[in-house]
Each structure stands twice: as C-alpha cells, then as structure tokens.
Design an enzyme around this catalytic site. Structure first.
Site, PDB file in Angstrom:
ATOM      1  N   LYS A  43      27.929  -0.363  11.028  1.00 43.05           N
ATOM      2  CA  LYS A  43      28.878  -1.459  10.879  1.00 43.05           C
ATOM      3  C   LYS A  43      30.194  -1.207  11.629  1.00 43.05           C
ATOM      4  O   LYS A  43      31.170  -1.894  11.413  1.00 43.05           O
ATOM      5  CB  LYS A  43      29.158  -1.695   9.397  1.00 43.05           C
ATOM      6  CG  LYS A  43      27.918  -2.195   8.651  1.00 43.05           C
ATOM      7  CD  LYS A  43      28.290  -2.798   7.326  1.00 43.05           C
ATOM      8  CE  LYS A  43      27.626  -2.081   6.196  1.00 43.05           C
ATOM      9  NZ  LYS A  43      28.046  -2.596   4.882  1.00 43.05           N
ATOM     10  N   ARG A  47      24.950  -2.826  -8.345  1.00 49.84           N
ATOM     11  CA  ARG A  47      24.709  -3.916  -7.390  1.00 49.84           C
ATOM     12  C   ARG A  47      23.634  -4.842  -7.924  1.00 49.84           C
ATOM     13  O   ARG A  47      22.574  -4.397  -8.377  1.00 49.84           O
ATOM     14  CB  ARG A  47      24.249  -3.365  -6.028  1.00 49.84           C
ATOM     15  CG  ARG A  47      25.138  -2.291  -5.428  1.00 49.84           C
ATOM     16  CD  ARG A  47      26.564  -2.758  -5.186  1.00 49.84           C
ATOM     17  NE  ARG A  47      26.632  -3.894  -4.284  1.00 49.84           N
ATOM     18  CZ  ARG A  47      26.678  -3.794  -2.959  1.00 49.84           C
ATOM     19  NH1 ARG A  47      26.646  -2.610  -2.380  1.00 49.84           N
ATOM     20  NH2 ARG A  47      26.760  -4.867  -2.199  1.00 49.84           N
ATOM     21  N   PRO A  93      31.206  -7.656   5.217  1.00 50.44           N
ATOM     22  CA  PRO A  93      30.344  -7.945   6.374  1.00 50.44           C
ATOM     23  C   PRO A  93      29.246  -6.888   6.487  1.00 50.44           C
ATOM     24  O   PRO A  93      29.512  -5.695   6.374  1.00 50.44           O
ATOM     25  CB  PRO A  93      31.285  -7.857   7.567  1.00 50.44           C
ATOM     26  CG  PRO A  93      32.655  -7.703   7.038  1.00 50.44           C
ATOM     27  CD  PRO A  93      32.571  -7.359   5.592  1.00 50.44           C
ATOM     28  N   GLU A  94      28.036  -7.345   6.683  1.00 52.38           N
ATOM     29  CA  GLU A  94      26.918  -6.420   6.839  1.00 52.38           C
ATOM     30  C   GLU A  94      26.545  -6.363   8.316  1.00 52.38           C
ATOM     31  O   GLU A  94      27.131  -7.058   9.128  1.00 52.38           O
ATOM     32  CB  GLU A  94      25.763  -6.884   5.956  1.00 52.38           C
ATOM     33  CG  GLU A  94      26.178  -6.843   4.486  1.00 52.38           C
ATOM     34  CD  GLU A  94      25.086  -7.252   3.521  1.00 52.38           C
ATOM     35  OE1 GLU A  94      23.961  -7.516   3.984  1.00 52.38           O
ATOM     36  OE2 GLU A  94      25.373  -7.298   2.325  1.00 52.38           O
TER      37      GLU A  94
END
Ligand SMILES: [Zn+2]
Length: 280
Positions: free
Chosen positions: A59, A262, A2-3
């Site tokens: 976050k 990434r 989750p960002e």
C-alpha cells in the site's frame, strides 16, 4: 482505509496527471507526516525535481523523481488532489507546487499518513530499508511463489483471516478483500493457517490476484468513504460475501463474526474447513 486496489487506482490516476511535472516549491502545513528527515530539508531537497514514474509496493506509493524517491503511505484517510494555486483547504498538509502553475495536494483528515524521502534513484536499496523492508509479499509480485508462501504459512497458527490481513506477510489485502478471497477459495476464515494444504494456499493466492485485479479495474471500493480524486469504486457492487445477507452459491444465510476485531462474513455451508474438518 485505502486498500491495495484503491492505492493502485490512485497510482494510475496520478501517473497520468503528474509525470513530467517539476516541483517549484513545497509547502508543509503539518510536518509530522514527514518522517526521518527535517521538514525544511525535505522541502528544499525536492525543489527542481521532476516526477518520472510512480510505483507501488503493497500500500506504499513510490514517487520516482530526478534524483530521489519519495515514499508515501495514505494510512487511514490520505488522498491526493491535483489543483491550481488556490489557497490550501483545512486538511491539505503537504503541497507540491509545480512550475506549470498546478499543484499536487496531500489531503489527510486523520493525519496518519507518512512520507519518507530517499536520496537515491535505486529502487532496490529503498525496498531494503524501513518502512518498505517490513512490507510482505505483494500478490502481484512476479517472483511470488505459492511454495514460498506455503512454507511461511506452515509456521503460523493464527486464523487464515488474520494472516491474510497481516501486511508483513502479504501486503495489500484489506478486510473486505480477505472475506471475498476466503469465500472464493471455500476456506473458513477461522481455519488455522498452518492447516492449509499447498493446494489451498495456491488457490488462495490465485483468488487474491483475481479479486484485486477486478477491484483495480473497477476502481476499488468506497464502503469506507474512500475516493481517489473523487473516483468512486464500483467493486462494492460485485461483492459476493462481505456485507451480504445470503450466499450467492447455496442461498444459506451469511454468518457474521469478529476475528481480531474485524467484521468477518462467510458461509458456514460453503466454507467448511476448520479444526480439521475437510471440505465437502
Ligand atoms: Zn454457501
């Protein structure tokens, strides 16, 4: 993972659903999620506490209770569900039972999430202690100045993509969002961070806010099978460069590379600045 937009979506959703609810008991089915406090003590301390507010730093979710602050990080797969009193499912690890017969369930398939409990109501003091003291600038922080970020960037030689992903520098920008922000700012993701001008840093921050605001409004993305209480994000329909084949601006083929492991998408034609090259 989750960002920030997903975490903000969870925060808003939970705020509507649990504010005013009082904890009757806490069931701990997997205690490694609880940090820096004995799990039994954690459960005991939370009894009779009422959820007053929910805030966010990067976050991390900050649950403000009557006398305490509970800090929660969802890490890879954490989710919250509001249920009644049915038995716990396999991946529900912490259950907050409320006095009204409902319960808040922390669900985490990978079990990487964390919870820290602070015996204070003073948010500032909690922000100055681990784990929150290591969280970088939040793009939505009112006090965040482009000058401060630019000065910090002047000391960083790694690619801008890696810097934007580093949560101790700027919190809340995940892989997908960083690609979108670099694309909008017309900055090549491999550009050395210290090479960016003050103007470019300002533009990057403006786009970071814009992209995140839009993603929050649309409920985040669901590319990595994340959903907050089964709300699926619609932001993935709005992506300009990440996972795309062609640049929406110049129509050239999008380049896919890896930066620090990434997957990174960018347009070689529109995002030029790299190794001293100037933008066209
Ligand atoms: Zn292009």
């Amino acid at each position: 993972m989750p960002e920030l937009p997903e975490v903000e979506t969870v925060r808003r959703h939970l705020k509507v659903n649990i504010i005013g609810k009082t904890i009757k008991s806490v069931d701990i089915l997997y205690d490694k999620i609880i940090r820096d406090i004995d799990p039994e003590d954690f459960a005991h301390t939370l009894v009779n506490q009422t959820f007053l507010d929910i805030k966010r730093k990067g976050k991390y979710l900050l649950f403000i209770l009557t006398d305490l602050i509970l800090v929660s990080h969802l890490r890879m797969e954490g989710k919250y569900f509001l249920k009644r009193t049915e038995p716990a499912t396999k991946h529900e690890h912490i259950i907050f039972n409320f006095t009204d017969g409902t319960s808040l369930r922390y669900h985490d398939v990978r079990k990487f999430g964390t919870m820290n409990l602070f015996r204070t109501k003073d948010i500032k003091s909690v922000l100055n202690k681990p784990p929150l003291n290591k969280v970088g600038f939040d793009p939505f922080e009112k006090s965040l100045s482009a000058k401060e970020v630019y000065e910090r960037f002047q000391r960083i030689t790694k690619p801008i993509k890696s810097t934007l992903l580093d949560q101790s520098i700027i919190s809340g920008l995940g892989n997908i969002y960083v690609d979108e922000v670099c694309y909008l700012a017309k900055i090549h993701p491999e550009t050395s961070t210290k090479q960016l001008s003050f103007e470019q840093v300002s533009v990057l921050l403006d786009y970071a806010k814009e992209v995140l605001t839009k993603a929050i409004a649309l409920g985040g993305t669901t590319i990595k099978s994340f959903s907050s209480h089964e709300i699926s994000g619609r932001f993935q329909n709005e992506l300009l460069v990440h996972t795309k084949e062609h640049c929406p601006n110049c129509k050239q083929k999008i380049t896919k590379i890896r930066i620090n492991g990434r997957s990174t998408y960018f347009c070689e034609n529109c995002q030029l600045i790299k190794a001293g090259k100037e933008r066209k």
